[in-house]
Scaffold this motif. Structure first.
Motif, mmCIF file in Angstrom:
data_model
loop_
_atom_site.group_PDB
_atom_site.id
_atom_site.type_symbol
_atom_site.label_atom_id
_atom_site.label_comp_id
_atom_site.label_asym_id
_atom_site.label_seq_id
_atom_site.Cartn_x
_atom_site.Cartn_y
_atom_site.Cartn_z
ATOM 1 N N ARG A 63 0.829 -1.207 0.000
ATOM 2 C CA ARG A 63 0.000 0.000 0.000
ATOM 3 C C ARG A 63 0.861 1.255 0.000
ATOM 4 O O ARG A 63 0.583 2.226 -0.716
ATOM 5 C CB ARG A 63 -0.911 -0.023 1.218
ATOM 6 N N ASN A 64 1.900 1.245 0.835
ATOM 7 C CA ASN A 64 2.776 2.419 0.880
ATOM 8 C C ASN A 64 3.481 2.636 -0.456
ATOM 9 O O ASN A 64 3.654 3.783 -0.902
ATOM 10 C CB ASN A 64 3.807 2.244 1.992
ATOM 11 N N ALA A 65 3.906 1.552 -1.086
ATOM 12 C CA ALA A 65 4.581 1.680 -2.376
ATOM 13 C C ALA A 65 3.625 2.201 -3.440
ATOM 14 O O ALA A 65 4.012 3.022 -4.285
ATOM 15 C CB ALA A 65 5.160 0.332 -2.803
ATOM 16 N N ILE A 66 2.387 1.746 -3.407
ATOM 17 C CA ILE A 66 1.399 2.239 -4.362
ATOM 18 C C ILE A 66 1.185 3.734 -4.149
ATOM 19 O O ILE A 66 1.118 4.515 -5.113
ATOM 20 C CB ILE A 66 0.073 1.468 -4.217
ATOM 21 N N SER A 67 1.083 4.161 -2.896
ATOM 22 C CA SER A 67 0.914 5.592 -2.599
ATOM 23 C C SER A 67 2.109 6.395 -3.100
ATOM 24 O O SER A 67 1.950 7.500 -3.635
ATOM 25 C CB SER A 67 0.737 5.794 -1.093
ATOM 26 N N ALA A 68 3.311 5.834 -2.929
ATOM 27 C CA ALA A 68 4.512 6.538 -3.387
ATOM 28 C C ALA A 68 4.505 6.685 -4.907
ATOM 29 O O ALA A 68 4.877 7.741 -5.444
ATOM 30 C CB ALA A 68 5.761 5.793 -2.926
ATOM 31 N N VAL A 69 4.090 5.633 -5.607
ATOM 32 C CA VAL A 69 4.018 5.708 -7.067
ATOM 33 C C VAL A 69 2.979 6.744 -7.497
ATOM 34 O O VAL A 69 3.215 7.553 -8.404
ATOM 35 C CB VAL A 69 3.690 4.324 -7.657
ATOM 36 N N GLN A 70 1.821 6.735 -6.845
ATOM 37 C CA GLN A 70 0.782 7.695 -7.197
ATOM 38 C C GLN A 70 1.245 9.127 -6.969
ATOM 39 O O GLN A 70 1.005 10.013 -7.798
ATOM 40 C CB GLN A 70 -0.473 7.403 -6.378
ATOM 41 N N ALA A 71 1.907 9.366 -5.826
ATOM 42 C CA ALA A 71 2.395 10.713 -5.540
ATOM 43 C C ALA A 71 3.439 11.141 -6.565
ATOM 44 O O ALA A 71 3.437 12.298 -7.032
ATOM 45 C CB ALA A 71 2.981 10.763 -4.130
ATOM 46 N N ARG A 82 1.699 12.088 -9.814
ATOM 47 C CA ARG A 82 1.043 13.400 -9.776
ATOM 48 C C ARG A 82 2.071 14.528 -9.861
ATOM 49 O O ARG A 82 1.864 15.523 -10.560
ATOM 50 C CB ARG A 82 0.214 13.519 -8.501
ATOM 51 N N ARG A 83 3.173 14.366 -9.151
ATOM 52 C CA ARG A 83 4.224 15.389 -9.198
ATOM 53 C C ARG A 83 4.795 15.509 -10.601
ATOM 54 O O ARG A 83 4.990 16.616 -11.119
ATOM 55 C CB ARG A 83 5.327 15.023 -8.203
ATOM 56 N N LEU A 84 5.073 14.372 -11.227
ATOM 57 C CA LEU A 84 5.637 14.394 -12.570
ATOM 58 C C LEU A 84 4.663 15.010 -13.568
ATOM 59 O O LEU A 84 5.055 15.812 -14.430
ATOM 60 C CB LEU A 84 5.996 12.972 -12.994
ATOM 61 N N ALA A 85 3.374 14.656 -13.458
ATOM 62 C CA ALA A 85 2.379 15.207 -14.372
ATOM 63 C C ALA A 85 2.270 16.723 -14.223
ATOM 64 O O ALA A 85 2.149 17.456 -15.220
ATOM 65 C CB ALA A 85 1.019 14.560 -14.112
ATOM 66 N N ALA A 86 2.314 17.224 -12.987
ATOM 67 C CA ALA A 86 2.228 18.668 -12.770
ATOM 68 C C ALA A 86 3.411 19.393 -13.391
ATOM 69 O O ALA A 86 3.266 20.464 -14.007
ATOM 70 C CB ALA A 86 2.147 18.960 -11.273
ATOM 71 N N LEU A 87 4.597 18.815 -13.244
ATOM 72 C CA LEU A 87 5.779 19.441 -13.820
ATOM 73 C C LEU A 87 5.741 19.414 -15.338
ATOM 74 O O LEU A 87 6.108 20.393 -16.003
ATOM 75 C CB LEU A 87 7.036 18.734 -13.315
ATOM 76 N N GLN A 88 5.323 18.293 -15.913
ATOM 77 C CA GLN A 88 5.317 18.159 -17.362
ATOM 78 C C GLN A 88 4.237 19.012 -18.019
ATOM 79 O O GLN A 88 4.454 19.602 -19.084
ATOM 80 C CB GLN A 88 5.120 16.687 -17.749
ATOM 81 N N ALA A 102 11.758 14.205 -10.179
ATOM 82 C CA ALA A 102 10.442 13.565 -10.160
ATOM 83 C C ALA A 102 10.463 12.248 -10.929
ATOM 84 O O ALA A 102 9.877 11.245 -10.505
ATOM 85 C CB ALA A 102 9.390 14.501 -10.744
ATOM 86 N N GLU A 103 11.143 12.248 -12.064
ATOM 87 C CA GLU A 103 11.246 11.012 -12.831
ATOM 88 C C GLU A 103 12.061 9.959 -12.080
ATOM 89 O O GLU A 103 11.736 8.775 -12.113
ATOM 90 C CB GLU A 103 11.870 11.313 -14.193
ATOM 91 N N LEU A 104 13.110 10.412 -11.405
ATOM 92 C CA LEU A 104 13.900 9.484 -10.601
ATOM 93 C C LEU A 104 13.064 8.916 -9.458
ATOM 94 O O LEU A 104 13.115 7.713 -9.172
ATOM 95 C CB LEU A 104 15.134 10.197 -10.041
ATOM 96 N N ALA A 105 12.288 9.767 -8.794
ATOM 97 C CA ALA A 105 11.437 9.297 -7.701
ATOM 98 C C ALA A 105 10.427 8.274 -8.194
ATOM 99 O O ALA A 105 10.160 7.266 -7.521
ATOM 100 C CB ALA A 105 10.717 10.477 -7.046
ATOM 101 N N LEU A 106 9.875 8.497 -9.376
ATOM 102 C CA LEU A 106 8.923 7.538 -9.926
ATOM 103 C C LEU A 106 9.608 6.230 -10.290
ATOM 104 O O LEU A 106 9.065 5.141 -10.057
ATOM 105 C CB LEU A 106 8.234 8.132 -11.154
ATOM 106 N N ALA A 107 10.821 6.331 -10.840
ATOM 107 C CA ALA A 107 11.565 5.112 -11.180
ATOM 108 C C ALA A 107 11.875 4.300 -9.935
ATOM 109 O O ALA A 107 11.710 3.079 -9.914
ATOM 110 C CB ALA A 107 12.855 5.477 -11.919
ATOM 111 N N VAL A 108 12.330 4.969 -8.876
ATOM 112 C CA VAL A 108 12.667 4.273 -7.634
ATOM 113 C C VAL A 108 11.412 3.674 -7.003
ATOM 114 O O VAL A 108 11.422 2.540 -6.504
ATOM 115 C CB VAL A 108 13.376 5.234 -6.658
ATOM 116 N N ALA A 109 10.303 4.436 -7.026
ATOM 117 C CA ALA A 109 9.060 3.945 -6.420
ATOM 118 C C ALA A 109 8.519 2.733 -7.163
ATOM 119 O O ALA A 109 8.060 1.754 -6.546
ATOM 120 C CB ALA A 109 8.020 5.059 -6.392
ATOM 121 N N THR A 110 8.569 2.758 -8.488
ATOM 122 C CA THR A 110 8.076 1.610 -9.247
ATOM 123 C C THR A 110 8.985 0.405 -9.078
ATOM 124 O O THR A 110 8.516 -0.741 -9.058
ATOM 125 C CB THR A 110 7.939 1.966 -10.744
#
Length: 441
Positions: free
Chosen positions: A362-370, A373-379, A424-432
């Motif tokens: 659950r925590n990992a899913i939340s991290a991926v979702q966050a 959202r951060r990446l989408a806002a920046l892009q 943000a992309e790095l955070a998403l890569a690490v979270a996934t």
């Protein structure tokens, strides 16, 4: 900069517990997650598996590696994986040994010699040659074989855990290496821009169009940009060195090659993750060990048959025997009770493992979702707006309607947004990558 996200196993489908959850599809660059339990995911195709017991690869690591190549190299060189492979080989050897029956015993008895009277010398000697075999009526052999097979399954799962841990680490460090290179490229770009601004500002000051303070401000910005460039260069070297260490090399790789991966969907459930399966295998191994101890507490008779030769008469006769151990003092109760307690402990760890995996999932899913959202806002907004603001500032400064300070501020804002996008992309890569590790089967 989708290449960072491609460096980790991107999640394709997640759904909640129960039938009410709906599937959500995504691309590798922008994974979409749902609520609770991972139902399906996409990840890089599995690199070729190493055979059990194969020695570590000792040839030089390639200077330029893709993600799949990096994972293959790590599998072949990692001491942890090599050790886990050796444990599987050892478990298989123990299973072979457990399948053997007890060896028969050959006994030779000589009676009635070296005595007195009629038994003097060897005239009345009786010689008996017999073969004795312990019977396995209590199921000791089958219990040993079952325990050994349970241990094989457990060691294989532990090997899978070692490989999954290593692959997750490689994916994360690969993403960090790519991110570090992008930070260095961004720092180089910043140095080039500020160097040009400093040159132009110097010309304008010489021409009397700008006060000397503007040139000093431009040179200060250039010095800061060069300092950031040196820091980024050091970080990029450290990232390549760390990635190389996972591949069994002390020499930094030259480049982590980004690019599209061969992704294929595979069904994954958190309740079938490696941690949960290892816990279940430990329960099975503990139960098999209990069966071994219970079998040790039962009696196994031994039977024998042989030939007796009476020297005095020259006659030969057959003999047979049966022996039964009497379980009067040692009934193996202590070992049986200890094995029962080990089963209870393993069952408790199994429940704890399931709870822990669910929570981490659950925590990992939340991290991926966050991170999404951060990446989408920046892009979608932050980066386009910063780019447009820089374009307008450059145009205004060229036309003399903006100061050098305003142009530098717009440039810093744009570069900061670019850096935030990389992070943000790095955070998403690490979270996934973390989510993929938790859900690995």
């Amino acid at each position: 900069m989708h290449r960072l996200v491609a460096a980790a196993p991107a999640v394709a489908m997640l759904a909640g517990l129960g039938s009410a959850a709906q599937s959500q599809s995504s691309t590798p660059a922008t994974p979409i997650v749902g609520s609770l339990v991972l139902k399906e995911a996409v990840s890089p195709s599995s690199p070729s598996a190493e055979s059990f017991g194969q020695p570590a690869r000792t040839d030089p690591v390639p200077k330029r590696v893709s993600l799949v190549q990096a994972i293959d190299e790590a599998y072949a060189r990692s001491p942890a994986v090599i050790a886990a492979q050796a444990e599987v080989t050892a478990a298989e050897a123990r299973a072979r040994q457990a399948g053997y029956r007890q060896n028969p015993e050959l006994s030779v008895e000589v009676e009635n010699f070296g005595g007195t009277g009629e038994l003097k010398g060897l005239r009345s000697t009786e010689t008996t040659v017999s073969l004795n075999q312990r019977l396995d009526l209590s199921g000791r052999r089958s219990a040993r074989v079952a325990a050994a097979r349970a241990d094989i399954e457990l060691q294989k799962l532990k090997l899978s855990v070692a490989r999954a841990d290593l692959a997750s680490s490689v994916r994360q460090e690969f993403a960090r290496a790519v991110a570090a290179r992008e930070r260095l490229e961004l720092a180089n770009e910043n140095v080039d821009l500020t160097k040009e601004l400093a040159r132009i500002a110097g010309l304008l000051v010489d021409a009397g169009r700008e006060p000397p303070l503007r040139a000093m401000r431009a040179r200060s910005a250039l010095a800061q940009a060069q300092a950031q460039q040196e820091a980024a260069r050091a970080d990029e070297l450290a990232a390549r060195t760390t990635l190389a260490s996972l591949l069994g090399s002390t020499i930094p790789i030259e480049e982590a090659i980004h690019g599209p991966l061969d992704l294929s969907p595979s069904p994954i459930k958190l309740d079938r993750s490696l941690e949960v399966r290892v816990a279940a295998a430990e329960v099975a191994a503990a139960q098999a060990a209990l069966q071994v101890q219970q079998a040790e507490g039962r009696f196994d008779p031994a039977v024998g048959a042989g030939v007796r030769h009476i020297r005095e008469t020259g006659d030969v006769g057959l003999v047979a025997g049966l022996s039964v151990p009497l379980k009067i003092f040692d009934q193996n109760r202590g070992n049986i009770d200890a094995a029962r307690a080990a089963v209870l402990a393993a069952e408790a760890r199994q429940r704890t493992s399931l709870l822990g995996v669910t929570s981490r999932g659950r925590n990992a899913i939340s991290a991926v979702q966050a991170a999404q959202r951060r990446l989408a806002a920046l892009q979608k907004s932050a980066l386009p707006e910063a780019r447009e603001a820089l374009r307008l500032a450059q145009r205004s400064w060229t036309e003399g309607r903006a100061t050098l300070v305003e142009l530098l501020d717009a440039q810093n804002a744009y570069l900061s947004t670019q850096a935030a996008l990389t992070e943000a992309e790095l955070a998403l890569a690490v979270a996934t990558a973390e989510l993929g590790r938790i859900a690995a089967q």
